[in-house]
Design a protein around this motif. Structure first.
Motif, mmCIF file in Angstrom:
data_model
loop_
_atom_site.group_PDB
_atom_site.id
_atom_site.type_symbol
_atom_site.label_atom_id
_atom_site.label_comp_id
_atom_site.label_asym_id
_atom_site.label_seq_id
_atom_site.Cartn_x
_atom_site.Cartn_y
_atom_site.Cartn_z
ATOM 1 N N PRO A 359 0.834 -1.215 0.000
ATOM 2 C CA PRO A 359 0.000 0.000 0.000
ATOM 3 C C PRO A 359 0.858 1.251 0.000
ATOM 4 N N LEU A 360 0.406 2.255 -0.732
ATOM 5 C CA LEU A 360 1.135 3.530 -0.763
ATOM 6 C C LEU A 360 0.960 4.310 0.530
ATOM 7 N N LEU A 361 -0.148 4.076 1.223
ATOM 8 C CA LEU A 361 -0.417 4.777 2.470
ATOM 9 C C LEU A 361 -0.933 3.807 3.523
ATOM 10 N N ALA A 387 -7.408 3.455 -5.956
ATOM 11 C CA ALA A 387 -6.768 4.295 -6.982
ATOM 12 C C ALA A 387 -5.390 3.740 -7.329
ATOM 13 N N GLN A 388 -4.674 3.245 -6.349
ATOM 14 C CA GLN A 388 -3.358 2.650 -6.595
ATOM 15 C C GLN A 388 -3.472 1.422 -7.488
ATOM 16 N N LEU A 389 -4.408 0.518 -7.146
ATOM 17 C CA LEU A 389 -4.558 -0.728 -7.898
ATOM 18 C C LEU A 389 -5.059 -0.478 -9.321
ATOM 19 N N GLY A 395 3.103 6.286 -6.192
ATOM 20 C CA GLY A 395 3.960 6.965 -5.234
ATOM 21 C C GLY A 395 3.160 7.580 -4.102
ATOM 22 N N GLN A 396 3.849 7.766 -2.978
ATOM 23 C CA GLN A 396 3.181 8.255 -1.785
ATOM 24 C C GLN A 396 2.710 9.699 -1.926
ATOM 25 N N ALA A 397 3.453 10.508 -2.666
ATOM 26 C CA ALA A 397 3.062 11.907 -2.822
ATOM 27 C C ALA A 397 1.681 12.008 -3.466
ATOM 28 N N GLU A 398 1.468 11.268 -4.538
ATOM 29 C CA GLU A 398 0.161 11.304 -5.196
ATOM 30 C C GLU A 398 -0.918 10.718 -4.290
ATOM 31 N N ALA A 399 -0.551 9.725 -3.486
ATOM 32 C CA ALA A 399 -1.516 9.122 -2.570
ATOM 33 C C ALA A 399 -1.949 10.135 -1.514
ATOM 34 N N LEU A 400 -0.979 10.906 -0.974
ATOM 35 C CA LEU A 400 -1.319 11.918 0.023
ATOM 36 C C LEU A 400 -2.156 13.042 -0.592
#
Length: 410
Positions: A359-361, A387-389, A395-400
């Protein structure tokens, strides 16, 4: 050939009893299994030594009086399970459908006559290799027959679980139940419910995890045991409905020795009316088995429609710890060439970084970046994971950034 410590310990017990002047023989299931060419799982010793004499011979610290009133003492060994040493006995009247009101210590022949089935009523002398058979067990083993010793009604009246054990033995050994024994089972089938749920459940579990489980379930029906045990399926079996026929097919095609998976295969054609969790609780199965069976039954339709499911939803199913059992169930029920089964196998063949990327987050990440913990955390993390899958973020930046946007939109 490797040494079996359980066998060696049981042999040593016989030697010590003989050296002390007592009779001692292997008894019951271990004799049966040995004659069938199977490695016994455990060994029981029968002797004319009384319980107190067994304890005196092996010492109080090495023995447990697990059933001294019935002549049974467990002898403790090293690097193996305890071996039960039972005094030859005959039983007085049974008052609870399980245990005799009293026992009388007797001879090996009388001891054999109070046992359940001929194939379980033999003794074996491990020092000479001689089979001692007072009840015709060897002949029934050769003929592949399950036969009660003496009057089958009397044997079943003593312990009603024997009714179900006959079916289990017939299933696991692929033996035929002898006609008088079968007739008694059918006449007394309804009485099996006096047995505790735990004991019934243990027998059913051993039947369901066996590769010949279809035969076992058919025998339950043929013997009249399905209605008192699993009423929910009895009418379908009685009418030989298409759902019942499909159930038998599912059980036959299932390639799994997992109890939860077998339970799911047993009820999945009736999932709208039969709750597998209630069935599991009825027979006191372990919670982990009940939970997995419930999950399998719920997720099976998802495999059938795998081609139409959003990837994040399917991905969570395929990365669940029960995914392997789910695919075994789906293969049995839907077939190896079913589009949903093929699609899932295609996904399962993906590299781990694609099938189940980290998981990104996490919740800790959200707290670290100033998000206030709350009940919406799980929903927020699910949306980010989806959204990641789906490949919409990397990347974590886009996840945040996505998490912040979702919070603002709430």
């Amino acid at each position: 050939m490797s040494v079996n410590p359980q066998r060696e310990f049981a042999l040593e017990i016989v030697r010590q009893l003989r050296a002390a002047g007592f009779e001692a023989l292997w008894a019951g299931g271990c004799v049966r299994d040995q004659l069938l060419g199977h490695e016994p799982k455990d060994y029981d010793v029968a002797t004319n030594a009384r319980p107190e004499e067994v304890q005196q011979l092996f010492g109080k610290r090495r023995t447990l009086a697990i059933g001294a009133a019935f002549g049974v003492i467990a002898v403790l060994g090293k690097n193996c399970h305890p071996v039960e040493v039972a005094t030859f006995r005959s039983d007085h009247a049974y008052v609870d459908g399980r245990r005799p009101s009293a026992v009388e210590f007797t001879t090996a022949e009388q001891d054999a006559e109070r046992r359940d089935f001929t194939i379980n009523g033999m003794f074996f002398d491990p020092l000479t290799g001689e089979v001692i058979d007072y009840v015709g067990g060897q002949a029934d083993l050769s003929s592949k027959i399950i036969r009660a010793i003496g009057d089958p009604h009397a044997r079943f009246d003593e312990d009603k679980l024997r009714i179900l054990r006959a079916v289990r033995f017939g299933t696991t050994f692929d033996f035929t139940i002898e006609s008088d024994t079968l007739a008694a089972i059918r006449e007394m089938a309804a009485e099996v419910t006096v047995v505790s749920a735990e004991r019934i459940g243990a027998e059913l579990a051993r039947l369901l995890v066996h590769p010949r489980r279809r035969l076992g379930v058919q025998l339950l029906d043929d013997c009249g045991l399905l209605r008192p045990l699993i009423l929910e399926l009895a009418d379908a079996a009685a009418s030989n409905s298409s759902a019942w026929q499909k159930t038998l097919q599912n059980l036959e095609q299932l390639e799994s020795n997992n109890l939860a998976t077998a339970m799911a295969a047993l009820v999945c054609e009736f999932a709208a009316t039969v709750r597998v969790s209630a069935l599991g609780r009825r027979f006191r199965f372990a919670n982990k088995e009940i939970d997995l069976a419930t999950w399998l039954t719920k997720q099976l339709p998802r495999i059938a429609e795998a081609g139409q499911l959003p990837w994040p939803q399917l991905q969570r199913i395929l990365t669940h710890q029960g995914a392997g059992e789910l695919m075994a169930l789906a293969t049995a029920v839907l077939g190896t060439d079913h589009a949903g089964v093929l699609k899932c196998r295609e996904y399962l063949a993906l590299p781990t970084e694609k099938l189940n990327p980290p998981p990104l987050l996490t919740g800790d990440d959200l707290v670290l970046h100033g998000f206030q913990p709350g009940p919406e955390f799980a929903q927020l993390l699910t949306a980010v994971r989806d959204a990641q899958l789906e490949g919409r973020i990397a990347g974590q930046a886009e996840a945040l950034e996505l998490a912040e946007r979702l919070v603002r939109e709430q």
